[in-house]
Scaffold this motif. Sequence first.
Motif, mmCIF file in Angstrom:
data_model
loop_
_atom_site.group_PDB
_atom_site.id
_atom_site.type_symbol
_atom_site.label_atom_id
_atom_site.label_comp_id
_atom_site.label_asym_id
_atom_site.label_seq_id
_atom_site.Cartn_x
_atom_site.Cartn_y
_atom_site.Cartn_z
ATOM 1 N N TYR A 60 0.845 -1.198 0.000
ATOM 2 C CA TYR A 60 0.000 0.000 0.000
ATOM 3 C C TYR A 60 0.876 1.242 0.000
ATOM 4 N N GLU B 275 0.449 5.883 -0.479
ATOM 5 C CA GLU B 275 -0.266 7.116 -0.795
ATOM 6 C C GLU B 275 0.779 8.162 -1.153
ATOM 7 N N GLU C 165 -7.926 -2.629 10.680
ATOM 8 C CA GLU C 165 -8.169 -1.404 9.926
ATOM 9 C C GLU C 165 -7.126 -1.215 8.828
ATOM 10 N N LYS D 74 -7.977 -3.548 5.978
ATOM 11 C CA LYS D 74 -9.114 -2.988 5.252
ATOM 12 C C LYS D 74 -8.649 -1.868 4.316
ATOM 13 N N LEU D 75 -7.747 -1.028 4.782
ATOM 14 C CA LEU D 75 -7.201 0.056 3.969
ATOM 15 C C LEU D 75 -6.479 -0.511 2.742
ATOM 16 N N LYS E 40 -6.967 -3.433 1.291
ATOM 17 C CA LYS E 40 -7.930 -4.073 0.382
ATOM 18 C C LYS E 40 -8.713 -3.086 -0.457
ATOM 19 N N PHE E 41 -8.962 -1.882 0.076
ATOM 20 C CA PHE E 41 -9.787 -0.915 -0.627
ATOM 21 C C PHE E 41 -8.982 0.182 -1.307
ATOM 22 N N GLN E 42 -7.738 -0.083 -1.597
ATOM 23 C CA GLN E 42 -6.921 0.938 -2.268
ATOM 24 C C GLN E 42 -7.283 1.091 -3.711
#
Length: 80
Positions: free
Chosen positions: A48, A50, A72, A75-76, A78-80
């Motif tokens: 991941y 940003e 959490e 989850k972050l 997985k939803f990138q």
Amino acid sequence: MNYVYMLECSDGSLYTGWTNNLEKRIAAHNNGKGAKYTRVRLPVKLVYYEEYEDKIEAMKREYEIKQLSRKEKVKLIKFQ
């Protein structure tokens, strides 16, 4: 450009950091020249990241992510 990133270590743990050169930093981690935490958990893989224009924003976001639970963080990722 500045980056906040998460690595998955060989033991399945997650490491969060920031850098202004993502490729170079990942290579440093995998060469044992990164954070003390990752040195004994090689290899690591990028899961991941940003992008931020400002170093301070990236550092603030790194802190925010480090405060998240593992659930959490996953989850972050997985939803990138």
